[in-house]
Design a protein around this motif. Sequence first.
Motif, short mmCIF file in Angstrom:
data_model
loop_
_atom_site.label_atom_id
_atom_site.label_comp_id
_atom_site.label_asym_id
_atom_site.label_seq_id
_atom_site.Cartn_x
_atom_site.Cartn_y
_atom_site.Cartn_z
N ALA A 1 22.50 -38.63 17.64
CA ALA A 1 23.16 -37.45 17.07
C ALA A 1 24.61 -37.36 17.55
CB ALA A 1 22.39 -36.19 17.46
N LEU A 2 24.85 -37.71 18.80
CA LEU A 2 26.21 -37.69 19.32
C LEU A 2 27.08 -38.72 18.61
CD1 LEU A 2 28.16 -36.57 21.45
CD2 LEU A 2 27.40 -38.43 22.95
N ILE A 3 26.55 -39.91 18.42
CA ILE A 3 27.30 -40.95 17.72
C ILE A 3 27.60 -40.53 16.28
CG2 ILE A 3 27.15 -43.31 16.81
CD1 ILE A 3 25.57 -43.98 19.40
N LEU A 4 26.62 -39.95 15.60
CA LEU A 4 26.84 -39.49 14.23
C LEU A 4 27.87 -38.36 14.17
CD1 LEU A 4 23.24 -39.57 12.77
CD2 LEU A 4 25.16 -41.04 12.15
N ALA A 5 27.83 -37.46 15.14
CA ALA A 5 28.81 -36.37 15.17
C ALA A 5 30.22 -36.89 15.38
CB ALA A 5 28.43 -35.37 16.26
N ILE A 6 30.37 -37.87 16.28
CA ILE A 6 31.69 -38.45 16.51
C ILE A 6 32.18 -39.18 15.27
CG2 ILE A 6 32.89 -40.23 17.84
CD1 ILE A 6 31.13 -39.41 20.23
N ALA A 7 31.29 -39.94 14.63
CA ALA A 7 31.68 -40.65 13.42
C ALA A 7 32.07 -39.68 12.31
CB ALA A 7 30.53 -41.55 12.96
N ALA A 8 31.33 -38.60 12.15
CA ALA A 8 31.68 -37.60 11.14
C ALA A 8 33.01 -36.94 11.47
CB ALA A 8 30.58 -36.55 11.06
N GLY A 9 33.25 -36.68 12.74
CA GLY A 9 34.52 -36.09 13.14
C GLY A 9 35.69 -37.02 12.85
N LEU A 10 35.50 -38.30 13.10
CA LEU A 10 36.57 -39.26 12.80
C LEU A 10 36.82 -39.35 11.29
CD1 LEU A 10 35.71 -42.10 15.34
CD2 LEU A 10 37.69 -40.58 15.37
N LEU A 11 35.75 -39.33 10.51
CA LEU A 11 35.92 -39.37 9.05
C LEU A 11 36.66 -38.15 8.54
CD1 LEU A 11 32.50 -40.84 7.88
CD2 LEU A 11 34.75 -41.92 7.70
N VAL A 12 36.34 -36.99 9.10
CA VAL A 12 37.05 -35.77 8.69
C VAL A 12 38.50 -35.83 9.12
CG1 VAL A 12 37.18 -33.28 9.11
CG2 VAL A 12 34.96 -34.34 8.63
N ALA A 13 38.77 -36.39 10.30
CA ALA A 13 40.15 -36.50 10.79
C ALA A 13 40.98 -37.44 9.91
CB ALA A 13 40.15 -37.00 12.22
#
Length: 54
Positions: A40-52
């Motif tokens: 879940a942490l990895i997915l959250a970081i990946a989603a945050g990078l995509l949004v950025a």
Amino acid sequence: MTTVEIKALENAGRDTMVWTEGYDGETRHSAVFKALAPAALILAIAAGLLVAIL
């Protein structure tokens, strides 16, 4: 007797592994959370990078 037949007989003679612990019917929520937290942490970081990037 062919090697395939010998291998089949050897495999037939072996005992299968037996699960000795019984299932007590309880869901170990803390163990499930610990197992899923890194993903879940990895997915959250990946989603945050995509949004950025947007």
